[in-house]
Design a protein around this motif. Structure first.
Motif, PDB file in Angstrom:
ATOM      1  N   UNK A  46      -7.365  -9.328  30.306  1.00  0.00           N
ATOM      2  CA  UNK A  46      -7.180  -7.933  29.896  1.00  0.00           C
ATOM      3  C   UNK A  46      -5.978  -7.297  30.609  1.00  0.00           C
ATOM      4  N   UNK A  47      -5.844  -7.541  31.904  1.00  0.00           N
ATOM      5  CA  UNK A  47      -4.702  -7.002  32.654  1.00  0.00           C
ATOM      6  C   UNK A  47      -3.387  -7.608  32.158  1.00  0.00           C
ATOM      7  N   UNK A  48      -3.412  -8.896  31.857  1.00  0.00           N
ATOM      8  CA  UNK A  48      -2.204  -9.551  31.335  1.00  0.00           C
ATOM      9  C   UNK A  48      -1.830  -8.952  29.978  1.00  0.00           C
ATOM     10  N   UNK A  49      -2.828  -8.658  29.147  1.00  0.00           N
ATOM     11  CA  UNK A  49      -2.563  -8.065  27.834  1.00  0.00           C
ATOM     12  C   UNK A  49      -1.903  -6.689  27.988  1.00  0.00           C
ATOM     13  N   UNK A  50      -2.404  -5.894  28.925  1.00  0.00           N
ATOM     14  CA  UNK A  50      -1.822  -4.572  29.172  1.00  0.00           C
ATOM     15  C   UNK A  50      -0.372  -4.704  29.616  1.00  0.00           C
ATOM     16  N   UNK A  51      -0.099  -5.638  30.510  1.00  0.00           N
ATOM     17  CA  UNK A  51       1.275  -5.856  30.974  1.00  0.00           C
ATOM     18  C   UNK A  51       2.159  -6.356  29.828  1.00  0.00           C
ATOM     19  N   UNK A  52       1.634  -7.261  29.040  1.00  0.00           N
ATOM     20  CA  UNK A  52       2.358  -7.813  27.891  1.00  0.00           C
ATOM     21  C   UNK A  52       2.767  -6.684  26.947  1.00  0.00           C
ATOM     22  N   UNK A  53       1.833  -5.799  26.618  1.00  0.00           N
ATOM     23  CA  UNK A  53       2.127  -4.679  25.724  1.00  0.00           C
ATOM     24  C   UNK A  53       3.116  -3.710  26.359  1.00  0.00           C
ATOM     25  N   UNK A  54       3.022  -3.522  27.665  1.00  0.00           N
ATOM     26  CA  UNK A  54       3.978  -2.658  28.369  1.00  0.00           C
ATOM     27  C   UNK A  54       5.391  -3.216  28.215  1.00  0.00           C
ATOM     28  N   UNK A  55       5.527  -4.521  28.376  1.00  0.00           N
ATOM     29  CA  UNK A  55       6.853  -5.132  28.271  1.00  0.00           C
ATOM     30  C   UNK A  55       7.424  -4.942  26.867  1.00  0.00           C
ATOM     31  N   UNK A  56       6.598  -5.097  25.873  1.00  0.00           N
ATOM     32  CA  UNK A  56       7.039  -4.913  24.485  1.00  0.00           C
ATOM     33  C   UNK A  56       7.405  -3.446  24.250  1.00  0.00           C
ATOM     34  N   UNK A  57       6.564  -2.523  24.708  1.00  0.00           N
ATOM     35  CA  UNK A  57       6.751  -1.097  24.466  1.00  0.00           C
ATOM     36  C   UNK A  57       7.914  -0.468  25.201  1.00  0.00           C
ATOM     37  N   UNK A  58       8.325  -1.042  26.308  1.00  0.00           N
ATOM     38  CA  UNK A  58       9.425  -0.483  27.090  1.00  0.00           C
ATOM     39  C   UNK A  58      10.676  -0.348  26.222  1.00  0.00           C
ATOM     40  N   UNK A  59      10.922  -1.323  25.372  1.00  0.00           N
ATOM     41  CA  UNK A  59      12.101  -1.291  24.498  1.00  0.00           C
ATOM     42  C   UNK A  59      12.105  -0.057  23.606  1.00  0.00           C
ATOM     43  N   UNK A  60      10.953   0.318  23.101  1.00  0.00           N
ATOM     44  CA  UNK A  60      10.849   1.451  22.184  1.00  0.00           C
ATOM     45  C   UNK A  60      11.310   2.752  22.837  1.00  0.00           C
ATOM     46  N   UNK A  61      10.903   2.985  24.058  1.00  0.00           N
ATOM     47  CA  UNK A  61      11.193   4.256  24.715  1.00  0.00           C
ATOM     48  C   UNK A  61      12.500   4.296  25.496  1.00  0.00           C
ATOM     49  N   UNK A  62      12.932   3.177  26.001  1.00  0.00           N
ATOM     50  CA  UNK A  62      14.105   3.174  26.871  1.00  0.00           C
ATOM     51  C   UNK A  62      15.313   2.445  26.292  1.00  0.00           C
ATOM     52  N   UNK A  63      15.102   1.601  25.287  1.00  0.00           N
ATOM     53  CA  UNK A  63      16.212   0.816  24.762  1.00  0.00           C
ATOM     54  C   UNK A  63      16.532  -0.389  25.619  1.00  0.00           C
ATOM     55  N   UNK A  64      15.692  -0.635  26.608  1.00  0.00           N
ATOM     56  CA  UNK A  64      15.789  -1.839  27.431  1.00  0.00           C
ATOM     57  C   UNK A  64      14.380  -2.263  27.789  1.00  0.00           C
ATOM     58  N   UNK A  65      14.249  -3.479  28.278  1.00  0.00           N
ATOM     59  CA  UNK A  65      12.942  -3.999  28.649  1.00  0.00           C
ATOM     60  C   UNK A  65      13.074  -5.419  29.154  1.00  0.00           C
ATOM     61  N   UNK A  66      11.974  -6.110  29.141  1.00  0.00           N
ATOM     62  CA  UNK A  66      11.954  -7.505  29.567  1.00  0.00           C
ATOM     63  C   UNK A  66      12.125  -8.414  28.355  1.00  0.00           C
ATOM     64  N   UNK A  67      12.671  -9.581  28.625  1.00  0.00           N
ATOM     65  CA  UNK A  67      12.822 -10.628  27.627  1.00  0.00           C
ATOM     66  C   UNK A  67      11.817 -11.732  27.928  1.00  0.00           C
ATOM     67  N   UNK A  68      11.309 -12.358  26.885  1.00  0.00           N
ATOM     68  CA  UNK A  68      10.559 -13.600  27.051  1.00  0.00           C
ATOM     69  C   UNK A  68      11.597 -14.695  27.304  1.00  0.00           C
ATOM     70  N   UNK A  69      11.309 -15.581  28.246  1.00  0.00           N
ATOM     71  CA  UNK A  69      12.214 -16.682  28.562  1.00  0.00           C
ATOM     72  C   UNK A  69      11.686 -17.962  27.933  1.00  0.00           C
ATOM     73  N   UNK A  70      12.509 -18.557  27.105  1.00  0.00           N
ATOM     74  CA  UNK A  70      12.138 -19.797  26.427  1.00  0.00           C
ATOM     75  C   UNK A  70      13.096 -20.896  26.850  1.00  0.00           C
ATOM     76  N   UNK A  71      12.547 -22.006  27.285  1.00  0.00           N
ATOM     77  CA  UNK A  71      13.347 -23.174  27.638  1.00  0.00           C
ATOM     78  C   UNK A  71      13.916 -23.766  26.346  1.00  0.00           C
ATOM     79  N   UNK A  72      15.224 -23.909  26.283  1.00  0.00           N
ATOM     80  CA  UNK A  72      15.863 -24.432  25.066  1.00  0.00           C
ATOM     81  C   UNK A  72      15.409 -25.848  24.740  1.00  0.00           C
ATOM     82  N   UNK A  73      15.306 -26.681  25.760  1.00  0.00           N
ATOM     83  CA  UNK A  73      14.999 -28.091  25.530  1.00  0.00           C
ATOM     84  C   UNK A  73      13.581 -28.295  25.002  1.00  0.00           C
ATOM     85  N   UNK A  74      12.596 -27.658  25.650  1.00  0.00           N
ATOM     86  CA  UNK A  74      11.200 -27.874  25.275  1.00  0.00           C
ATOM     87  C   UNK A  74      10.660 -26.831  24.304  1.00  0.00           C
ATOM     88  N   UNK A  75      11.309 -25.667  24.247  1.00  0.00           N
ATOM     89  CA  UNK A  75      10.797 -24.573  23.425  1.00  0.00           C
ATOM     90  C   UNK A  75       9.687 -23.784  24.096  1.00  0.00           C
TER      91      UNK A  75
END
Length: 172
Positions: A46-75
């Motif tokens: 539940x706490x992880x879900x709240x943080x996850x949604x916060x990261x997504x929502x930050x972009x809406x209000x500030x125009x910046x936020x966190x990015x998900x990091x994906x390894x190119x080789x493994x995906x």
């Protein structure tokens, strides 16, 4: 609504979070090694879900936020990096700055991914918000993150206590 950019480095894709990232995200923040310097207590789903949604929502209000990091080789989803404004109750205040942060899975530790990801995010932020102040807050015991911050040009501006932990505040 702001569009979340996708950035690429030699080994990583910095992209918007996807709903299907959540299981890996919840695992990341349930890992004691990952949260050792982020409050010290593994997150519940539940706490992880709240943080996850916060990261997504930050972009809406500030125009910046966190990015998900994906390894190119493994995906694979290997962590997150970017910016937030958490309105922390801390002195000196970080409010109104682009507070820079990162968290990576233990399998990705020690491989230069944090420096690579944050460097790309900083370059994007400097093009997009050239006048913004970039800061970070790092637990005094987190030597690896203090090294990453120094490599990226962050310099200590203050030391204080946040949620019972001794922290270093830095600015770039």
């Amino acid at each position: 609504m702001h569009t979340v950019p996708t950035l690429e480095t030699t080994r990583l894709i910095l992209r918007p979070y996807r709903r299907d990232d959540f299981p890996a995200y919840a695992s990341l923040f349930a890992d004691p090694q990952v949260v050792r310097f982020i409050g010290g207590v593994p997150f519940s789903r539940e706490q992880a879900w709240t943080r996850f949604l916060r990261q997504v929502g930050m972009w809406h209000y500030f125009g910046f936020g966190f990015f998900a990091l994906q390894d190119k080789e493994s995906g694979a989803f290997i962590g997150e990096a970017g910016f937030h404004d958490l309105h922390r109750v801390i002195q000196p205040s970080l409010e109104g700055t682009m507070e820079t942060g990162w968290a990576l899975s233990p399998a990705a530790h020690g491989r230069g991914y944090a420096t690579e990801a944050v460097s790309a995010a900083l370059k994007w932020s400097e093009r997009t918000y050239p006048k913004a102040c970039r800061t970070c807050l790092i637990d005094l015991g987190n030597i690896a993150s203090l090294r990453v911050a120094a490599k990226l040009g962050f310099r200590e501006t203050a030391r204080t206590v946040y949620h019972g932990a001794q922290v270093v505040l830095c600015e770039r």
